[in-house]
Design a protein around this motif. Structure first.
Motif, PDB file in Angstrom:
ATOM      1  N   ASP A 164       0.858  -1.180   0.000  1.00  0.00           N
ATOM      2  CA  ASP A 164       0.000   0.000   0.000  1.00  0.00           C
ATOM      3  C   ASP A 164       0.900   1.238   0.000  1.00  0.00           C
ATOM      4  N   PRO A 165       0.501   2.329  -0.652  1.00  0.00           N
ATOM      5  CA  PRO A 165       1.347   3.536  -0.682  1.00  0.00           C
ATOM      6  C   PRO A 165       1.650   4.097   0.702  1.00  0.00           C
ATOM      7  N   TRP A 166       0.811   3.762   1.693  1.00  0.00           N
ATOM      8  CA  TRP A 166       1.004   4.268   3.049  1.00  0.00           C
ATOM      9  C   TRP A 166       1.780   3.295   3.925  1.00  0.00           C
ATOM     10  N   SER A 226       5.024   5.238  -1.334  1.00  0.00           N
ATOM     11  CA  SER A 226       5.073   6.463  -2.138  1.00  0.00           C
ATOM     12  C   SER A 226       4.248   7.602  -1.554  1.00  0.00           C
ATOM     13  N   ALA A 227       3.239   7.289  -0.708  1.00  0.00           N
ATOM     14  CA  ALA A 227       2.381   8.337  -0.160  1.00  0.00           C
ATOM     15  C   ALA A 227       2.813   8.809   1.230  1.00  0.00           C
ATOM     16  N   VAL A 228       3.821   8.161   1.815  1.00  0.00           N
ATOM     17  CA  VAL A 228       4.207   8.461   3.198  1.00  0.00           C
ATOM     18  C   VAL A 228       4.900   9.818   3.295  1.00  0.00           C
ATOM     19  N   LYS A 229       4.406  10.662   4.197  1.00  0.00           N
ATOM     20  CA  LYS A 229       4.977  11.996   4.387  1.00  0.00           C
ATOM     21  C   LYS A 229       5.443  12.240   5.822  1.00  0.00           C
ATOM     22  N   GLN A 261       1.310   0.474   8.745  1.00  0.00           N
ATOM     23  CA  GLN A 261       0.942   1.742   8.121  1.00  0.00           C
ATOM     24  C   GLN A 261       1.689   2.892   8.798  1.00  0.00           C
ATOM     25  N   SER A 262       2.040   3.888   7.991  1.00  0.00           N
ATOM     26  CA  SER A 262       2.913   4.963   8.482  1.00  0.00           C
ATOM     27  C   SER A 262       2.299   5.756   9.623  1.00  0.00           C
ATOM     28  N   ASP A 263       0.956   5.933   9.605  1.00  0.00           N
ATOM     29  CA  ASP A 263       0.338   6.748  10.651  1.00  0.00           C
ATOM     30  C   ASP A 263       0.173   5.993  11.956  1.00  0.00           C
TER      31      ASP A 263
END
Length: 366
Positions: A29-31, A79-82, A134-136
């Motif tokens: 997943d991007p996250w 790719s979506a992790v900020k 997941q990043s969050d």
């Protein structure tokens, strides 16, 4: 990368664990982020799955990796992790909910029926070299916090949730039944929230002595029940003794029960003041039913709550409590093991020795 190993501590069946090499997990997943696990604490639920194969509705039907109290270093991001970058040291919140159901949208994501929770069947846990999440649900650690402290954010978060459910507030009197890791942390969190008096209760002399040094203002070891007295009558008498001994008047504002033992549950209900709050966090033995003093609960208009896992804001609060020095989780660690000795670590926790409070397992080093 293809030659790299992903050693994992796998529960294959009840009382059957093994170290095995698994494939390195890939981002789906991007996250997603991939974390190299550095430290993992052993929780009673991990041991319960190992010995019993189930907790409530969660039943072991296929092999899973154990472990859910972990910290580590981010080695790959989607790719979506900020909010994270490679090299960040993080504490991992082990349950990722769906985010879309009514429970999640209300902030009570601990009740989400579709939560992917580490080491809860059928989901793998964190006792591997690498873990995908997941990043969050990863929380960067301040520079002065080490990775052992990061692994113990999870049990602190459990205590934060319990005190949140109990609405523990400044100037209150709080009684905590149990001086194991979660009970000790409930005492410490209550003091961090400026509770006026915190009393820890346990049958162990050594654990109550530790509790007095760690977070409790007072401690209490219940006297042995007379052989000719009914347990329900005795629990009411113990509550009376405690009120008198600690000058509690009609009782404490909040009782937090972290053992699941029938005697503690009964005493806790009799102890809580009228209109006070009683929180049940200890689950006791599998399929245990207890005799509950429901009439007392009714006529005292008690607020009775259960507590499970954690809700919005608990993890950041737990990180802050450790980072600020208000809770020194390092003092809880009594035993440390290399990853290769994970089964020995689990066996030590299973024995339930009074001197053992928190056991941590170091991650795979290479």
């Amino acid at each position: 990368m293809s030659a790299e190993r992903n050693p994992s501590f796998v529960l294959r069946a009840v009382k059957d664990v093994v170290l095995e090499d698994r494939d390195i997990p890939t981002l789906k997943d991007p996250w997603d982020v991939r974390v190299q696990i550095a430290q993992t604490g052993i929780c009673g639920s991990d041991v319960h799955y190992w010995q019993r194969g189930r907790i409530g509705d969660f039943v072991l039907k296929s092999p899973i990796v154990l472990g859910h109290e972990s910290s580590g270093t981010v080695v790959e991001i989607g790719s979506a992790v900020k909010n994270l970058k490679v090299g960040d040291r993080v504490a991992i919140e082990p349950g990722v909910p769906c985010r879309h159901c009514d429970y999640c949208r209300s902030g009570a994501y601990n009740l989400c029926p579709d939560t992917v929770f580490a080491a809860t069947p059928p989901h793998d846990g964190t006792l591997s070299k690498y873990y995908i999440t997941q990043s969050d649900y990863c929380y960067p650690l301040p520079q002065h916090m080490n990775l052992e402290e990061g692994a113990l954010v999870e049990p602190v978060e459990v205590a934060v949730q319990i005190t949140k459910v109990g609405n523990v507030s400044p100037n209150q009197t709080v009684v905590v039944f149990g001086c194991g890791p979660i009970g000790l942390l409930c005492q410490a969190v209550s003091k961090a929230y400026s509770a006026k008096k915190v009393i820890g209760v346990d049958i162990s002399q050594s654990r109550t002595e530790f509790a007095r040094r760690f977070g409790a203002d007072e401690v209490f070891i219940p006297p042995a029940k007379p052989s000719d007295m009914d347990e329900t009558v005795w629990s009411e008498e113990v509550a009376r003794i405690m009120k008198e001994k600690f000058d509690l008047g009609e009782g404490p504002d909040v009782v937090l029960e972290a053992t699941g033992a029938q005697a503690c549950i009964q005493t806790g209900i009799h102890l809580t003041k009228k209109g006070g709050t009683y929180v049940q966090a200890g689950m006791g033995r599998e399929s245990q039913n207890v005799v509950f003093p429901i009439t007392t609960a009714c006529i005292r208009d008690l607020h009775i709550r259960g507590s499970i896992r954690y809700t919005v804001g608990c993890y950041p609060t737990a990180v802050d409590l450790i980072a600020s020095g208000k809770i020194d989780v390092k003092r809880l660690i009594t035993n440390r093991f290399k990853f290769e000795k994970a089964e020995e670590a689990f066996e030590l926790v299973r024995r339930g020795e009074e001197s053992v409070i928190k056991v941590v397992i170091e991650g795979v080093s290479s």
